[in-house]
Design an enzyme around this catalytic site. Sequence first.
Site, mmCIF file in Angstrom:
data_model
loop_
_atom_site.group_PDB
_atom_site.id
_atom_site.type_symbol
_atom_site.label_atom_id
_atom_site.label_comp_id
_atom_site.label_asym_id
_atom_site.label_seq_id
_atom_site.Cartn_x
_atom_site.Cartn_y
_atom_site.Cartn_z
ATOM 1 N N ASP A 64 0.871 -1.179 0.000
ATOM 2 C CA ASP A 64 0.000 0.000 0.000
ATOM 3 C C ASP A 64 0.904 1.223 0.000
ATOM 4 O O ASP A 64 2.072 1.119 -0.361
ATOM 5 C CB ASP A 64 -0.977 -0.017 1.180
ATOM 6 C CG ASP A 64 -2.293 0.698 0.868
ATOM 7 O OD1 ASP A 64 -2.236 1.891 0.507
ATOM 8 O OD2 ASP A 64 -3.357 0.079 0.969
ATOM 9 N N HIS A 91 1.914 1.477 -3.192
ATOM 10 C CA HIS A 91 1.068 2.405 -3.944
ATOM 11 C C HIS A 91 1.705 3.771 -4.109
ATOM 12 O O HIS A 91 1.051 4.694 -4.582
ATOM 13 C CB HIS A 91 -0.292 2.554 -3.265
ATOM 14 C CG HIS A 91 -1.114 1.308 -3.273
ATOM 15 N ND1 HIS A 91 -2.357 1.235 -2.681
ATOM 16 C CD2 HIS A 91 -0.884 0.078 -3.806
ATOM 17 C CE1 HIS A 91 -2.859 0.009 -2.837
ATOM 18 N NE2 HIS A 91 -1.964 -0.712 -3.505
#
EC number: 3.2.1.15
Length: 362
Positions: free
Chosen positions: A201, A223
């Site tokens: 993430d 991410h």
Amino acid sequence: MHSFASLLAYGLAAGATLASASPIEARDSCTFTTAAAAKAGKAKCSTITLDSIKVPAGTTLDLTGLTSGTKVIFEGTTTFDYEEWAGPLISMSGKDITVTGASGHLINCDGSRWWDGKGTSGKKKPKFFYAHGLDSSSITGLNIKNTPLMAFSVESDDITLTDITINNADGDSLGGHNTDAFDVGNSVGVNIIKPWVHNQDDCLAINSGENIWFTGGTCIGGHGLSIGSVGDRSNNVVKNVTIEHSTVSNSENAVRIKTISGATGSVSEITYSNIVMSGISDYGVVIQQDYEDGKPTGKPTNGVTITDVKLESVTGTVDSKATDIYLLCGSGSCSDWTWDDVKVTGGKKSSACKNYPSVASC
């Protein structure tokens, strides 16, 4: 003239005083081997060594309310028994606190026991470390492995995190998800220096706060370097952020700013400088104002302004199916941007960009 008896009584009394003082002095430097002992004795220690603690299931290693100036050292291997709960596994607060890791230490969360590919859904998973109210403090040199969910939740003023390693590489194949490295909110003065992160993430996610500096980061597998989502919180202001001299590889995005559809707030004085990306699967640079329920809608709103954004020396490559740059702003809400040496190649050009300042390219 004092009698022998009175002198003897005086000596015994003095000895009793010294005897009662000695344990207090001994506690000035404390070594704890259990979470319970650390919680019970933390207030009496100027230096706390956490030696190979095995934290019981469903229990926080509670280092909140530390005495100002306390030093905390993680030594050996810290582990956590399994339970489905929200956590955190570790919580710490206080002022002028210095946290370090001894040579060879490891904080092993063994997150694979919780991972199911569903992150915040599915099994209830504990967050790792709350640095809430850890003001004028520093965390240096911690070695962390396989967090079940988010790693650091930072809500503190004047805090510096240096040389933090968060290695969740096993999560790539074992179902790690929503394993953000650094989530920052409601903070003024956060410095994150030379982190090494492999996760699934955001490497960095700033939801609110001011005067935030992230430099020298290595971000793998997640991410990217994100601001947002901004909106629908008690604090919806992000101001004076510099993210620089960092690499982002094998990630969904590299540079990202996202705001909540229909919300109000502001994102301002933002600099991304000397960012190098490679192996990006979705977007090299993405700024969008259309998030709702955690997903983009394609319909931007202008309640959260994004102003004074500078991208300089943001370069690298994305995958062939990815989009180089995607800019989706509400009407009049993105302004005063500066772009210099922004070169993202390898992917597609977007035809859906909207309302972005003319200095940017899409």
